[in-house]
Design a protein around this motif. Structure first.
Motif, PDB file in Angstrom:
ATOM      1  N   ILE A 103       0.833  -1.203   0.000  1.00 42.94           N
ATOM      2  CA  ILE A 103       0.000   0.000   0.000  1.00 42.94           C
ATOM      3  C   ILE A 103       0.867   1.251   0.000  1.00 42.94           C
ATOM      4  O   ILE A 103       1.703   1.440   0.890  1.00 42.94           O
ATOM      5  CB  ILE A 103      -0.919   0.035   1.248  1.00 42.94           C
ATOM      6  CG1 ILE A 103      -1.618  -1.314   1.470  1.00 42.94           C
ATOM      7  CG2 ILE A 103      -1.927   1.178   1.119  1.00 42.94           C
ATOM      8  CD1 ILE A 103      -2.578  -1.732   0.407  1.00 42.94           C
ATOM      9  N   GLY A 104       0.656   2.082  -1.011  1.00 40.69           N
ATOM     10  CA  GLY A 104       1.423   3.319  -1.116  1.00 40.69           C
ATOM     11  C   GLY A 104       0.562   4.549  -0.894  1.00 40.69           C
ATOM     12  O   GLY A 104       0.498   5.109   0.204  1.00 40.69           O
ATOM     13  N   SER A 105      -0.133   4.971  -1.943  1.00 40.47           N
ATOM     14  CA  SER A 105      -0.748   6.301  -1.958  1.00 40.47           C
ATOM     15  C   SER A 105      -1.797   6.516  -0.866  1.00 40.47           C
ATOM     16  O   SER A 105      -1.934   7.644  -0.388  1.00 40.47           O
ATOM     17  CB  SER A 105      -1.327   6.599  -3.335  1.00 40.47           C
ATOM     18  OG  SER A 105      -2.058   5.509  -3.815  1.00 40.47           O
ATOM     19  N   ASP A 106      -2.522   5.511  -0.449  1.00 40.13           N
ATOM     20  CA  ASP A 106      -3.531   5.748   0.587  1.00 40.13           C
ATOM     21  C   ASP A 106      -2.896   6.019   1.954  1.00 40.13           C
ATOM     22  O   ASP A 106      -3.586   6.476   2.869  1.00 40.13           O
ATOM     23  CB  ASP A 106      -4.523   4.584   0.681  1.00 40.13           C
ATOM     24  CG  ASP A 106      -5.651   4.745  -0.346  1.00 40.13           C
ATOM     25  OD1 ASP A 106      -5.596   5.703  -1.149  1.00 40.13           O
ATOM     26  OD2 ASP A 106      -6.587   3.926  -0.344  1.00 40.13           O
ATOM     27  N   ILE A 107      -1.600   5.745   2.089  1.00 40.14           N
ATOM     28  CA  ILE A 107      -0.918   6.090   3.339  1.00 40.14           C
ATOM     29  C   ILE A 107      -0.061   7.354   3.148  1.00 40.14           C
ATOM     30  O   ILE A 107      -0.103   8.271   3.950  1.00 40.14           O
ATOM     31  CB  ILE A 107      -0.054   4.910   3.843  1.00 40.14           C
ATOM     32  CG1 ILE A 107      -0.974   3.734   4.220  1.00 40.14           C
ATOM     33  CG2 ILE A 107       0.793   5.337   5.053  1.00 40.14           C
ATOM     34  CD1 ILE A 107      -0.243   2.433   4.516  1.00 40.14           C
ATOM     35  N   LEU A 108       0.692   7.375   2.058  1.00 35.79           N
ATOM     36  CA  LEU A 108       1.656   8.467   1.884  1.00 35.79           C
ATOM     37  C   LEU A 108       1.134   9.642   1.064  1.00 35.79           C
ATOM     38  O   LEU A 108       1.758  10.688   1.018  1.00 35.79           O
ATOM     39  CB  LEU A 108       2.933   7.906   1.246  1.00 35.79           C
ATOM     40  CG  LEU A 108       3.725   7.087   2.259  1.00 35.79           C
ATOM     41  CD1 LEU A 108       4.271   5.827   1.638  1.00 35.79           C
ATOM     42  CD2 LEU A 108       4.844   7.919   2.860  1.00 35.79           C
ATOM     43  N   GLY A 109      -0.006   9.475   0.431  1.00 31.54           N
ATOM     44  CA  GLY A 109      -0.514  10.518  -0.451  1.00 31.54           C
ATOM     45  C   GLY A 109      -0.024  10.276  -1.856  1.00 31.54           C
ATOM     46  O   GLY A 109       0.721   9.334  -2.129  1.00 31.54           O
ATOM     47  N   SER A 110      -0.455  11.142  -2.765  1.00 28.97           N
ATOM     48  CA  SER A 110      -0.105  10.913  -4.169  1.00 28.97           C
ATOM     49  C   SER A 110       1.399  11.151  -4.356  1.00 28.97           C
ATOM     50  O   SER A 110       2.011  11.936  -3.658  1.00 28.97           O
ATOM     51  CB  SER A 110      -0.911  11.821  -5.080  1.00 28.97           C
ATOM     52  OG  SER A 110      -0.709  13.145  -4.682  1.00 28.97           O
ATOM     53  N   ARG A 111       1.924  10.419  -5.331  1.00 33.92           N
ATOM     54  CA  ARG A 111       3.364  10.534  -5.612  1.00 33.92           C
ATOM     55  C   ARG A 111       3.594  11.698  -6.549  1.00 33.92           C
ATOM     56  O   ARG A 111       2.783  11.954  -7.439  1.00 33.92           O
ATOM     57  CB  ARG A 111       3.861   9.247  -6.269  1.00 33.92           C
ATOM     58  CG  ARG A 111       3.851   8.068  -5.328  1.00 33.92           C
ATOM     59  CD  ARG A 111       4.314   6.823  -6.020  1.00 33.92           C
ATOM     60  NE  ARG A 111       3.281   6.204  -6.830  1.00 33.92           N
ATOM     61  CZ  ARG A 111       2.377   5.336  -6.383  1.00 33.92           C
ATOM     62  NH1 ARG A 111       2.364   5.013  -5.128  1.00 33.92           N
ATOM     63  NH2 ARG A 111       1.488   4.817  -7.176  1.00 33.92           N
ATOM     64  N   PRO A 112       4.736  12.382  -6.375  1.00 34.87           N
ATOM     65  CA  PRO A 112       5.075  13.418  -7.343  1.00 34.87           C
ATOM     66  C   PRO A 112       5.218  12.805  -8.726  1.00 34.87           C
ATOM     67  O   PRO A 112       5.587  11.630  -8.841  1.00 34.87           O
ATOM     68  CB  PRO A 112       6.411  13.955  -6.849  1.00 34.87           C
ATOM     69  CG  PRO A 112       6.731  13.272  -5.578  1.00 34.87           C
ATOM     70  CD  PRO A 112       5.757  12.180  -5.354  1.00 34.87           C
ATOM     71  N   ALA A 113       4.918  13.558  -9.763  1.00 34.33           N
ATOM     72  CA  ALA A 113       5.070  13.039 -11.123  1.00 34.33           C
ATOM     73  C   ALA A 113       6.515  12.635 -11.348  1.00 34.33           C
ATOM     74  O   ALA A 113       7.432  13.261 -10.834  1.00 34.33           O
ATOM     75  CB  ALA A 113       4.659  14.107 -12.134  1.00 34.33           C
ATOM     76  N   VAL A 114       6.694  11.567 -12.119  1.00 30.56           N
ATOM     77  CA  VAL A 114       8.054  11.091 -12.389  1.00 30.56           C
ATOM     78  C   VAL A 114       8.749  12.071 -13.321  1.00 30.56           C
ATOM     79  O   VAL A 114       8.201  12.466 -14.342  1.00 30.56           O
ATOM     80  CB  VAL A 114       8.016   9.696 -13.046  1.00 30.56           C
ATOM     81  CG1 VAL A 114       9.422   9.124 -13.124  1.00 30.56           C
ATOM     82  CG2 VAL A 114       7.106   8.777 -12.275  1.00 30.56           C
ATOM     83  N   GLY A 115       9.936  12.502 -12.927  1.00 27.09           N
ATOM     84  CA  GLY A 115      10.660  13.485 -13.735  1.00 27.09           C
ATOM     85  C   GLY A 115      11.493  12.838 -14.819  1.00 27.09           C
ATOM     86  O   GLY A 115      11.606  11.636 -14.875  1.00 27.09           O
TER      87      GLY A 115
END
Ligand SMILES: *Cc1c(COP(=O)(O)O)cnc(C)c1O
Length: 254
Positions: free
Chosen positions: A242-254
């Motif tokens: 589980i990623g985003s539901d705990i940490l929030g949305s990820r920054p766009a990949v650069g």
């Protein structure tokens, strides 16, 4: 989900950004844990699936905060980022799970910090990991590597989200079992985009049952992300990523 505001920061005793973030992580983690408990109870299961918090794209400080909240398992999908975080947080009580596409030439690096590799999808990668783990065990005495075969649940090759074809699982399992420092843990999969996750995870459960026929100890099923953890728990997931539901949305990949 509501963003925790200044109230939480004040409650934490200071108005620092770090305290706001810890309060946010605490709240989101509680919601996810509650979802997992509810899904586990609804499935009539008594074995709790293990939560792996996927920290990719988020800073090492967030991993520190999660560790303070009792998290011991974290997931990463890029070697460069994972290696840097693992080095920075060396000595903490953390297990690093590698869950991304892995080039064979990164096996040596991954062998230095990973507790598991969940994205094994080809024989060449098994051989590279076996060699890298053997070398690392000679040098440091590290534990065996937990190995999950990533299986593709896509019918349509065009919509491919990674993983070996179900027909290739048997041969990969044999190769892992025959390598000294590798332990066959089970299977990992990502539900296909736009498909019913229950259907996908039901299929994964069937592939796992077949695998366990030949390899009774390979009981692991790593399935379920923020959007579909309930379906994964229903169909026997032993590990949730589980990623985003705990940490929030990820920054766009650069
Ligand atoms: C990023 C990632 C996750 C976490 O996904 P979320 O939707 O953020 O929970 C899980 N598994 C894999 C393989 C990933 O790459």
């Amino acid at each position: 989900m509501a963003e925790p505001g200044n109230n939480e920061a004040r409650l934490a005793g200071t108005s620092g950004e770090a305290d706001t973030r810890s309060a946010q992580l605490t709240q989101r983690l509680a919601v996810v844990k509650h979802r997992i408990e509810a899904a586990t109870a609804a499935a009539g299961r008594t074995d709790a699936p293990r939560l792996i918090v996927v920290t990719k794209f988020h800073p090492a400080d967030d991993v520190r905060r999660l560790s303070a909240l009792g998290i011991t398992d974290v997931g990463e999908n890029r070697d460069q980022e994972a290696a840097a975080k693992a080095a920075e947080l060396a000595g903490m009580d953390l297990r690093w799970h590698f869950i991304g596409q892995l080039q064979s030439n990164k096996a040596k690096s991954v062998a230095k910090y990973a507790s598991s590799v969940q994205s094994i999808d080809r024989l060449q990668l098994v051989d590279a990991l076996a060699k890298a783990i053997a070398r690392e065990q000679d040098a440091t005495g590290r534990n065996d590597l937990d190995c999950f075969i990533q299986v593709s649940l896509d019918d349509d090759a065009g919509a491919h989200r990674g993983g070996a074809a179900p027909e290739a699982v048997g041969e990969l399992a044999e190769r892992i079992e025959s390598a000294a420092g590798l332990r066959l843990s089970g299977l990992m999969a990502v539900a296909p985009l736009g498909a019913d996750p229950e259907e996908a995870f039901a299929r994964l459960a069937g592939i796992s049952e077949a695998l366990r026929g030949d390899h009774p100890d390979a009981t692991g099923i790593s399935a379920g992300m923020s959007q579909d953890l309930e379906a994964a728990v229903k169909f026997g997931a032993t590990h949730l990523r589980i990623g985003s539901d705990i940490l929030g949305s990820r920054p766009a990949v650069g």
